[in-house]
Write an enzyme that holds these catalytic residues in place. Structure first.
Site, PDB file in Angstrom:
ATOM      1  N   PRO A  30       0.814  -1.231   0.000  1.00 52.43           N
ATOM      2  CA  PRO A  30       0.000   0.000   0.000  1.00 52.43           C
ATOM      3  C   PRO A  30       0.845   1.277   0.000  1.00 52.43           C
ATOM      4  O   PRO A  30       1.724   1.451   0.839  1.00 52.43           O
ATOM      5  CB  PRO A  30      -0.808  -0.122   1.291  1.00 52.43           C
ATOM      6  CG  PRO A  30      -0.860  -1.595   1.557  1.00 52.43           C
ATOM      7  CD  PRO A  30       0.466  -2.127   1.088  1.00 52.43           C
ATOM      8  N   GLU A  31       0.578   2.138  -0.968  1.00 56.94           N
ATOM      9  CA  GLU A  31       1.271   3.424  -1.089  1.00 56.94           C
ATOM     10  C   GLU A  31       0.255   4.540  -0.856  1.00 56.94           C
ATOM     11  O   GLU A  31      -0.895   4.261  -0.507  1.00 56.94           O
ATOM     12  CB  GLU A  31       1.922   3.523  -2.474  1.00 56.94           C
ATOM     13  CG  GLU A  31       2.902   2.369  -2.739  1.00 56.94           C
ATOM     14  CD  GLU A  31       3.593   2.458  -4.092  1.00 56.94           C
ATOM     15  OE1 GLU A  31       3.664   3.558  -4.669  1.00 56.94           O
ATOM     16  OE2 GLU A  31       4.055   1.418  -4.575  1.00 56.94           O
ATOM     17  N   LYS A  83       2.487   7.022   3.845  1.00 49.23           N
ATOM     18  CA  LYS A  83       1.820   5.712   3.883  1.00 49.23           C
ATOM     19  C   LYS A  83       1.239   5.406   5.253  1.00 49.23           C
ATOM     20  O   LYS A  83       0.838   4.267   5.511  1.00 49.23           O
ATOM     21  CB  LYS A  83       2.828   4.619   3.502  1.00 49.23           C
ATOM     22  CG  LYS A  83       3.494   4.805   2.140  1.00 49.23           C
ATOM     23  CD  LYS A  83       4.511   3.702   1.904  1.00 49.23           C
ATOM     24  CE  LYS A  83       5.345   3.969   0.679  1.00 49.23           C
ATOM     25  NZ  LYS A  83       6.428   2.966   0.529  1.00 49.23           N
ATOM     26  N   ARG A  90      14.822  -2.588  -5.762  1.00 49.49           N
ATOM     27  CA  ARG A  90      13.476  -3.009  -6.163  1.00 49.49           C
ATOM     28  C   ARG A  90      13.437  -3.167  -7.676  1.00 49.49           C
ATOM     29  O   ARG A  90      14.275  -2.629  -8.394  1.00 49.49           O
ATOM     30  CB  ARG A  90      12.433  -1.952  -5.746  1.00 49.49           C
ATOM     31  CG  ARG A  90      12.491  -1.531  -4.298  1.00 49.49           C
ATOM     32  CD  ARG A  90      12.078  -2.656  -3.353  1.00 49.49           C
ATOM     33  NE  ARG A  90      10.703  -3.089  -3.588  1.00 49.49           N
ATOM     34  CZ  ARG A  90       9.623  -2.508  -3.078  1.00 49.49           C
ATOM     35  NH1 ARG A  90       9.767  -1.463  -2.298  1.00 49.49           N
ATOM     36  NH2 ARG A  90       8.423  -2.978  -3.324  1.00 49.49           N
TER      37      ARG A  90
END
Ligand code: ZN
Length: 265
Positions: A2-3, A59, A250
């Site tokens: 979740p961002e 966040k 990432r």
């Protein structure tokens, strides 16, 4: 993971379902998610209270509880909220369950248990301790430009660094850089004023629109990047196959044609 758009969607969901109701019971099913408070203490301090309002920063989601305490939620990798009545929709990975009057319930579900739940006295103090950068939807262009000017590195890594700007993670960084026509590995020093403006506008546009789409990839237009962001996916702009590489630890996805590496202009 979740961002900012996901957490803003959770905030609106919580505001629409769970405010101003008496909390009759708190069922802590995975005390490991609780930070700085035991399950028993957590339940004791929330029982018979009400959630009054909420605010989001990056966040993080903060819920004000009557009686001068804030519930803080971080959704880790797989966290989300679900409101339901009685036993009707028991979720498989409920970690904490708030039971309101009339048997309405709010579940914090988190399959992989990287989420965090805590009680804090003061939101500003918490944010300061975490040394988070400004919220990505709160920063203005001059602050954004100044921040990028002070930090060297791949632009994608900078965008994802919560201490510099809060709210953007791996997924939305890729969408933003696609909209801005910038290769994710581009050194920040190579971004001129025009490109920085493009990036800033893309950031605001993507985050605001993603909130409108409730951070749901199925609601996003096919001209967006995320619906195509996978192995074998094609660029929605030029049709070429998307590429990936490791940037800042990432996996970054991008189109080598539409997001060609830039030289100093
Ligand atoms: Zn392309």
């Amino acid at each position: 993971m979740p961002e900012l758009p996901d957490v803003e969607t959770f905030k609106r969901y919580l505001d629409a379902t769970s405010l101003h109701q008496r909390i009759n019971d708190v069922d802590v099913q995975s005390a490991g998610l609780l930070k700085g408070v035991s399950g028993r203490e957590f339940a004791r301090r929330l029982k018979r209270r009400r959630f009054e309002s909420s605010c989001r920063y990056g966040k993080h989601l903060f819920v004000r509880v009557d009686g001068d305490v804030w519930l803080r939620l971080h959704f880790g990798m797989t966290g989300f909220l679900r409101y339901f009545k009685g036993e009707e929709k028991a979720l498989p990975h409920t970690r904490v369950l708030f039971v309101f009057e009339k048997d309405h319930r709010l579940a914090f579900d988190d399959q992989r248990k990287f989420g965090e739940i805590g009680l804090i006295k003061d939101v500003d103090e918490f944010l300061k301790k975490r040394s988070l950068g400004p919220d990505a939807l709160d920063v203005d262009f001059s602050g954004f430009k100044e921040m990028l000017g002070r930090h060297r590195g791949a632009v994608k890594s900078i965008l994802m660094n919560q201490k510099l700007i809060a709210g953007i993670g791996n997924i939305y960084a890729d969408e933003i850089l696609f909209h801005a026509h910038i290769h994710p590995a581009t050194e920040t020093a190579r971004l001129n004023d025009k490109t920085l403006r493009q990036l800033f506008r893309a950031m605001r546009h993507v985050l605001q629109k993603a909130i409108e789409y409730r951070a749901d990839v199925d609601r996003m237009p096919k001209s967006w990047f995320l619906p195509h962001r996978e192995k074998g996916g094609k660029c929605p702009r030029c049709g070429r196959e998307l590429k990936s590489s490791r940037i800042g630890g990432r996996t970054a996805w991008f189109c080598t044609y539409c997001q060609a590496r830039r030289t100093l202009a």
